[in-house]
Design a protein around this motif. Structure first.
Motif, PDB file in Angstrom:
ATOM      1  N   THR A  33     -14.139  50.975  10.390  1.00 23.55           N
ATOM      2  CA  THR A  33     -14.798  51.758   9.339  1.00 23.55           C
ATOM      3  C   THR A  33     -15.640  50.903   8.405  1.00 23.55           C
ATOM      4  OG1 THR A  33     -12.839  51.566   7.907  1.00 23.55           O
ATOM      5  CG2 THR A  33     -12.959  53.494   9.359  1.00 23.55           C
ATOM      6  N   GLY A  34     -15.626  49.602   8.586  1.00 22.25           N
ATOM      7  CA  GLY A  34     -16.392  48.710   7.716  1.00 22.25           C
ATOM      8  C   GLY A  34     -16.982  47.566   8.506  1.00 22.25           C
ATOM      9  N   ALA A  39     -11.376  43.568   8.188  1.00 21.25           N
ATOM     10  CA  ALA A  39     -10.204  44.400   8.468  1.00 21.25           C
ATOM     11  C   ALA A  39     -10.338  45.820   7.935  1.00 21.25           C
ATOM     12  CB  ALA A  39      -8.935  43.749   7.904  1.00 21.25           C
ATOM     13  N   MET A  40     -11.559  46.317   7.863  1.00 21.53           N
ATOM     14  CA  MET A  40     -11.767  47.707   7.450  1.00 21.53           C
ATOM     15  C   MET A  40     -11.679  48.588   8.689  1.00 21.53           C
ATOM     16  SD  MET A  40     -12.197  47.863   4.164  1.00 21.53           S
ATOM     17  CE  MET A  40     -13.076  49.368   3.835  1.00 21.53           C
ATOM     18  N   GLU A  41     -10.485  49.097   8.938  1.00 17.66           N
ATOM     19  CA  GLU A  41     -10.267  49.903  10.132  1.00 17.66           C
ATOM     20  C   GLU A  41      -9.107  50.859   9.885  1.00 17.66           C
ATOM     21  OE1 GLU A  41      -7.298  46.840  12.497  1.00 17.66           O
ATOM     22  OE2 GLU A  41      -9.454  46.760  12.911  1.00 17.66           O
ATOM     23  N   ASN A 257     -11.271  48.167   0.023  1.00 21.95           N
ATOM     24  CA  ASN A 257     -11.827  47.105   0.855  1.00 21.95           C
ATOM     25  C   ASN A 257     -10.829  45.954   0.851  1.00 21.95           C
ATOM     26  OD1 ASN A 257     -13.303  44.867   1.901  1.00 21.95           O
ATOM     27  ND2 ASN A 257     -15.205  45.922   1.364  1.00 21.95           N
ATOM     28  N   SER A 258     -10.409  45.522   2.014  1.00 21.65           N
ATOM     29  CA  SER A 258      -9.346  44.524   2.104  1.00 21.65           C
ATOM     30  C   SER A 258      -9.733  43.165   1.516  1.00 21.65           C
ATOM     31  CB  SER A 258      -8.920  44.353   3.567  1.00 21.65           C
ATOM     32  OG  SER A 258     -10.028  43.979   4.371  1.00 21.65           O
ATOM     33  N   SER A 267     -15.354  49.361  -2.735  1.00 17.54           N
ATOM     34  CA  SER A 267     -14.424  50.338  -2.175  1.00 17.54           C
ATOM     35  C   SER A 267     -15.172  51.495  -1.521  1.00 17.54           C
ATOM     36  CB  SER A 267     -13.516  50.888  -3.270  1.00 17.54           C
ATOM     37  OG  SER A 267     -12.744  49.866  -3.859  1.00 17.54           O
ATOM     38  N   PRO A 268     -14.591  52.106  -0.495  1.00 14.69           N
ATOM     39  CA  PRO A 268     -15.191  53.290   0.125  1.00 14.69           C
ATOM     40  C   PRO A 268     -15.191  54.473  -0.841  1.00 14.69           C
ATOM     41  CG  PRO A 268     -13.520  52.303   1.553  1.00 14.69           C
ATOM     42  CD  PRO A 268     -13.382  51.659   0.212  1.00 14.69           C
TER      43      PRO A 268
END
Length: 356
Positions: A33-34, A39-41, A257-258, A267-268
């Motif tokens: 997702t990023g 690690a955006m998943e 966001n990691s 951030s999303p």
């Protein structure tokens, strides 16, 4: 070591190895997702998806009606919330509420058998009136969280008089004496915090009052320049975040966001929606559920004698959007009008404070 202990140890090893190769979790699907490398998943267990979809299906729709006839308030007595609907709209809505909340009990769940429909002798009718006010307020004033999807009674109830996912104040355990001290609700795994050792009741702290209780993990400034945010606050915050993750069936990176969990600029968009959702839940609990404290009978109260309250699980039930985003008010515009307030009902408070 005695033969008995050796035999027990050997049996434990065999059993452990057997369990290790007997139970499998199934395949996990990963959706990025990023940007790569941050690690955006989101991770999904493929075997659990069919059951989740089946549990989040809408009931059979009720045909729309033309707004015909006089207003319900002119036709029926003691209609305090939906009096602005026409008679045809009112009857359709009442039919739907019965199917959403009490399909087995029928109309007599709220209307005492043998009494006039206007009677308020059953506590369930008084509660239902308050819940209708709440539903309309959410749809009208909390678009920042529910957007145009909206909610109906079915969003929470799913065909049950008492929705799942409600919560009561946790009585906890008696404080330990001596060096152990007060566990503060920790070290007893609870489902609402993902079976972790985090405080099992972050809700009483964060989902009841109107004011910002300080949901944060890190301080805004370095010590000793006024930073009084404690480790306990961080633990409670983590407990609430784990609850949100479990309730929506998502990872932490659904909202954060990691690389910089606290940074809003990275951030999303879902984090803003969740921010409004926390405040909506506080408003619902404060304005609509806590005032029912004296209405519910003793058997509907918690172990501490408090009324049932809502959290993220009450609506989401494991889905990132309730009912996977099925449009609710598109078919039920009757529940998206402000309408007249019942006597003693104050206006719901929308979010008025900046993001933190």
């Amino acid at each position: 070591m005695s033969m008995v202990l050796r035999g027990a140890a050997a049996a434990a090893v065999v059993l452990g190895v057997g369990l290790l190769f007997t139970f499998e979790y199934g395949s996990v699907e990963t959706v990025q997702t990023g940007f790569r490398g941050v690690a955006m998943e989101q991770n999904y267990r493929a075997s659990a998806i069919p059951a989740s979809i089946a549990a989040n299906q809408l009931p059979e729709p009720i045909d729309r009606v033309e707004p015909e006839g006089e207003l319900a308030s002119a036709v029926y007595q003691n209609v305090q919330v939906l009096g602005d609907l026409t008679e045809s709209e009112f009857l359709r809505t009442m039919t739907a509420i019965t199917a959403w909340v009490s399909p087995e009990q029928g109309c007599t769940y709220c209307h005492a058998e043998g009494e006039e429909l206007s009677s308020d002798s059953l506590y369930t009718k008084v509660v239902a009136r308050k819940m209708l006010q709440m539903t309309r307020t959410i749809n009208v004033d909390w678009g920042s969280h529910v957007q145009a999807t909206g909610v109906t009674c079915y969003t929470c109830h799913r065909g049950q008089p008492v929705p799942t996912g409600i919560w009561f104040a946790d009585p906890g355990r008696s404080p330990a004496h001596g060096m152990v001290g007060n566990p503060a609700g920790q070290n007893r795994p609870a489902a609402q915090v993902g079976l972790s050792s985090l405080p099992s009741d972050p809700f009483s702290t964060y989902l009841v009052g109107k004011e910002d209780p300080g949901i944060r993990v890190i301080g805004n400034t370095a010590l000793p320049t006024g930073n009084n945010h404690s480790i306990k606050q961080a633990e409670w915050t983590y407990g609430l975040m784990i609850h949100m993750s479990e309730s929506l069936g998502v990872n932490c990176t659904y909202c954060h966001n990691s690389r910089a969990f606290a940074d809003w600029s990275q951030s999303p968009p879902q984090r803003t929606t969740a921010w409004h959702g926390i405040r909506m839940v506080r408003d619902v609990n404060a304005e609509y559920l806590l005032p029912l404290q004296g209405v519910f009978p003793a058997h509907r109260l918690g172990p501490e004698g408090d009324v049932a309250k809502v959290n993220c699980q009450t609506c989401h039930k494991g889905a990132y959007k309730p009912l996977f985003g099925a449009p609710m008010i598109a078919d039920w515009p009757e529940l998206a009008r402000k309408g007249p307030a019942a006597p003693g009902q104050s206006a719901a408070l929308g979010p008025r404070v900046p993001l933190q």
